[in-house]
Write an enzyme that holds these catalytic residues in place. Structure first.
Site, PDB file in Angstrom:
ATOM      1  N   ASP A 474      -4.252  26.878  20.065  1.00  0.00           N
ATOM      2  CA  ASP A 474      -4.432  28.309  20.328  1.00  0.00           C
ATOM      3  C   ASP A 474      -4.879  29.085  19.106  1.00  0.00           C
ATOM      4  O   ASP A 474      -5.406  30.194  19.224  1.00  0.00           O
ATOM      5  CB  ASP A 474      -3.077  28.910  20.750  1.00  0.00           C
ATOM      6  CG  ASP A 474      -2.837  28.787  22.233  1.00  0.00           C
ATOM      7  OD1 ASP A 474      -3.813  28.729  22.995  1.00  0.00           O
ATOM      8  OD2 ASP A 474      -1.652  28.759  22.634  1.00  0.00           O
TER       9      ASP A 474
HETATM   10  O1  IFM Z   1      -1.277  24.254  22.989  1.00  0.00           O
HETATM   11  C1  IFM Z   1      -0.570  25.360  22.526  1.00  0.00           C
HETATM   12  C2  IFM Z   1       0.383  25.770  23.602  1.00  0.00           C
HETATM   13  O2  IFM Z   1      -0.307  26.156  24.753  1.00  0.00           O
HETATM   14  C3  IFM Z   1       1.285  26.897  23.159  1.00  0.00           C
HETATM   15  N1  IFM Z   1       1.924  26.610  21.920  1.00  0.00           N
HETATM   16  C4  IFM Z   1       1.034  26.232  20.842  1.00  0.00           C
HETATM   17  C5  IFM Z   1       0.161  25.054  21.244  1.00  0.00           C
HETATM   18  C6  IFM Z   1      -0.775  24.704  20.102  1.00  0.00           C
HETATM   19  O3  IFM Z   1      -1.490  25.814  19.655  1.00  0.00           O
END
Ligand code: IFM
Length: 784
Positions: A474
């Site tokens: 993200d």
């Molecule tokens: O993949 C994401 C997830 O959707 C939410 N927490 C962080 C992860 C990595 O950025």
């Protein structure tokens, strides 16, 4: 230093001192009504949706920490002294203290001057309420005159508004008492109510926080408790509470049980009828027994007996339990994700289904169907949705050009394929499901086809997947407005998804689709290998100027974990590249507490990379040990046949291993956390964001399906282990499509992988068949 231990027999983690480095929590409920309970009784409750149906309040970042909660105060009528069985909020030093976190319940027990208070919190039978089952015992040979107070602080149901518009909220909050039931509701609501109830004779009560607490006091010294009684307050405004006080006079060695019920009612006229069957101690105990039976059945779908006790503990109990919690709540509500904005993640929930598929495939199918309904007609998907309303969106991260994440939709393919393998329910593929426009529908297989098409139709200058707002990471926000940034990771995930569709359509004899997906797979695989091989590993992305990220050319962020593991999972790397890139992971990224997400970390904020550079070096996605990614490395190593190395990676992050250095680790040793500060951080080894992480599902998959190799196939059960070469073998029981398979793996030559013989019920076979439901079979797998 330790704060507790695993009680393997009772399947509980027992905390023996209350001053844990962070609140060590548990979840009650099963995804509808439920809540968080900490080891000192802190936490909060919600109904279906912690943002829009918050039942009790919690003060984040509060000093003193972890308040309020579900509190029981015990007061000695003669001395006026009062205390809590769970230590907080009064914090009186107890003569003994324990917190037992079990599956779906928590028991807090404290003793003070010969009185033991023990309270068990749980949600019975998936109802819309929770039970607080209190037992007060007098251990002395003389009578004791006591008072018990039970206390919960209500929250305006829209938890953001509760903090944002105090002027409105405090004028409309109403609290009433009638017939042992305190109700709380905003003035304009005529049917729903939050409530707190008991069948015990109530000495006094409060429905108003200000009356219970008194001025300039806190939960640690409430006026009502100090003065030995509530004031029967009716709340016409301000803040609502449920507080009861009752006399409990105990003769020598006598004990008394009282049941309190906290919950949410769609129709407040029905509360009494709804809770009636649970108010006696006998009925409450029976409900707790049913809850324990549910979990026994749930975890009994897979149980293993390996030479590694820590692995057994996690695969049999704690990892399975955490998987169900992530399945229930995605990344929505924990002590870190506050239930205030994120909702249920599409990519997250799709991955979460993988961790529970063996146990509750029917529920997994329901969730997958909801996720498919979050797809746009062009194949991409929402980033999140809210369970109460079903409404979805992309979240509120800053948008430059793209309003979509490049990976969300692709995970749906993995989830559906896993469901079909587990159940053999091929009919699901033909089921019609609406897109998020709520008018267009398509079959599940068409939804998956559209998901693959979307990525295929959105490729950049290197012919690989556009990055969109971000991919799985993200915080890697490469879109600066030009629209050419590409994600190597998403491209690899796409290859994996295409490979799974080829496998599925191949099995179903859908030749045309197979050819289509094979063409898409080949084209993407070639494009990745042409653009993204860096010599010793794969690059991670290309930024919006076409410059590589995760390359030896970069000063920071030279190598990222995901484009190595997924090169193998996505079948992108040939044997030579696969072995080189995984060697690089071991060389540059591994550390004693786990494998870091990338190296070296970025040292300064950089707008062309976004969120990842907001973190200091070694934290979270910026060089932290982002645990979700570690099982992908294990799986990749297993695909390459490296059982010893995979097991090292598995073992080094087992939370139970951190039980003895909990002071450094800080978070619960009975569940995986999302991240551990990495080797470049001054506080290397500190864990954060426990419970809700894809780490749970993927470690379950890595351990059970890849290390132990027990996985579902369309028409068979597969047992293809890749274990530490020193193991003599292991045993497991797996329930698959209603059949019990008692599995024994023998490793006479101490190899890591490779099967020479499969014997089912005494006869050698090529594959383990799907037998008639209700039967039991003995499977012996002899390794090479
Ligand atoms: O993949 C994401 C997830 O959707 C939410 N927490 C962080 C992860 C990595 O950025």
């Amino acid at each position: 230093m330790r704060y507790g231990y695993f009680d393997r027999k009772n399947k509980e983690y027992v905390i023996t001192r209350p001053d844990t480095p962070t609140p060590w929590i548990n979840y009650i409920g099963s995804g509808a009504y439920g809540g968080i309970v900490s080891n000192t009784g802190g936490g909060y409750s919600f109904h279906k949706d912690p943002q829009n149906r918050r039942v009790t309040r919690y003060r984040y970042n509060n000093i003193p920490m972890d308040r309020p909660g579900r509190y029981i105060y015990i007061r000695d009528k003669e001395t006026g002294e009062y205390w809590n069985p769970g230590y907080q909020p009064v914090q009186r030093k107890l003569d003994s203290y324990s917190c037992r976190h079990g599956m779906g319940y928590t028991v807090l027990a404290g003793e003070y001057r010969g009185v033991v208070g023990e309270v068990t919190y749980f949600v019975p039978d998936n109802k819309d309420f929770e039970i607080w089952h209190l037992k007060v015992s007098n251990t002395r040979a003389v009578a004791q005159k006591l008072q018990v107070f039970a206390y919960a602080e209500f929250c305006f149901w829209q938890a953001i508004m509760d903090q944002q518009n105090v002027d409105w909220v405090q004028q409309i909050n109403q609290g009433r008492f009638e017939d042992g039931i305190i109700t709380y509701y905003p003035h304009y609501i005529s049917d729903n109510a939050a409530f707190f109830a008991t069948a015990e004779e109530v000495g006094s009560y409060d429905t108003n926080l200000e009356a219970f607490m008194g001025k300039y006091r806190s939960e640690g010294n409430p006026l009502a408790v100090e003065q030995g009684g509530c004031s029967n307050s009716i709340s016409y405004r301000m803040n609502g509470v449920g507080a009861f006080c009752m006399d409990v006079d105990l003769g020598a060695r006598e004990e008394k049980e009282i049941v309190f019920i906290l919950g949410f009612a769609e129709d407040r006229k029905n509360i009494k009828a709804d809770i009636g069957a649970y108010l006696t101690p006998e009925n409450s105990k029976a409900a707790l027994d049913r809850l324990k039976a549910y979990w026994k059945n749930y975890t009994g779908k897979l149980s293993v007996e390996t030479p590694d006790e820590d692995m057994n503990l996690f695969v049999n109990i704690w990892n399975q339990y955490q998987c169900k919690t992530t399945f229930n709540w995605s990344r929505f509500v924990s002590l870190y994700q506050l239930g205030l904005g994120r909702g249920m993640g599409i990519r997250d929930s799709a991955q979460d289904t993988l961790g529970v598929m063996h146990a509750i495939p029917g529920e997994a199918k329901e969730l997958i169907t909801k996720l498919l309904q979050c797809q746009y007609t062009d194949g991409r998907a929402y980033h999140l949705f809210f369970p109460l309303t079903g409404e979805g969106g992309q979240g509120d991260a800053p948008v430059k050009l793209f309003d979509w994440y490049s990976d969300d939709h692709l995970w749906l393919i993995l989830a559906v394929n896993a469901y079909v393998k587990e159940t053999g329910d091929f009919g699901f593929l033909n089921q019609s499901v609406l897109y998020n426009d709520k008018t267009t529908s398509a079959t599940v297989l068409e939804h998956l086809d559209m998901a693959l098409n979307f990525t295929n139709n959105n490729r950049g200058p290197n012919n690989i997947a556009l990055a969109g707002r971000a991919d799985w990471n993200d915080t890697l926000n490469l879109d600066t407005g030009k629209g050419i940034a590409e994600s190597v990771f998403t491209s690899m995930l796409y290859c994996r998804a295409a490979a799974e569709l080829i496998e599925l359509c191949g099995y179903l004899g859908k030749q045309e689709l197979c050819e289509k997906y094979q063409g898409m797979f080949d084209e993407m695989r070639n494009a990745i290998n042409e653009s993204s091989w860096d010599g010793e590993w794969y690059k991670r992305a290309f930024d919006d100027c076409g410059q590589p990220i995760g390359s030896r050319e970069n000063k920071f962020g030279k190598i990222f974990i995901n484009s190595q593991s997924w090169a193998v999972l996505g079948r992108v790397a040939d044997a030579e590249k696969a072995s080189k890139c995984m060697e690089s992971v071991g060389r540059y990224l591994n550390s004693k507490f786990g494998i870091v997400a990338m190296y070296p970390s970025y040292t300064e904020y950089d707008d062309t990379k976004g969120g990842v550079t907001t973190y200091p070096p070694g934290a979270k996605e910026n060089g932290g040990i982002f645990l979700h990614t570690n099982p992908w490395v294990m799986i990749a190593e297993i695909i390459l046949g490296h059982g010893d190395r995979a097991f090292e990676y598995y073992s080094q992050i087992l939370p139970g291993k951190r039980n003895d250095d909990a002071e450094l680790y800080e978070v619960e040793p009975y569940v995986y956390c999302q991240n551990i500060l990495g080797k470049e951080h001054p506080q290397f080894g500190v864990g954060r964001n426990s419970w809700l992480s894809g780490t749970a599902a993927w470690n379950m998959v890595a351990a059970s399906q890849y290390i132990l190799g027990i996985r579902a196939g369309y028409d068979r059960l597969v047992v293809d282990p890749c274990i530490p070469s020193k193991w003599q073998g292991f045993k497991a029981t797996r329930k698959f499509r209603g059949v019990i398979y008692n599995i024994e793996v023998q490793n006479p030559n101490r190899v890591s992988c490779g099967v020479s013989k499969i014997i089912v019920d005494g006869a050698e076979v090529e594959k383990i068949p799907v037998f008639k439901a209700g039967t039991a079979h003995h499977v012996v797998v002899v390794m090479k």
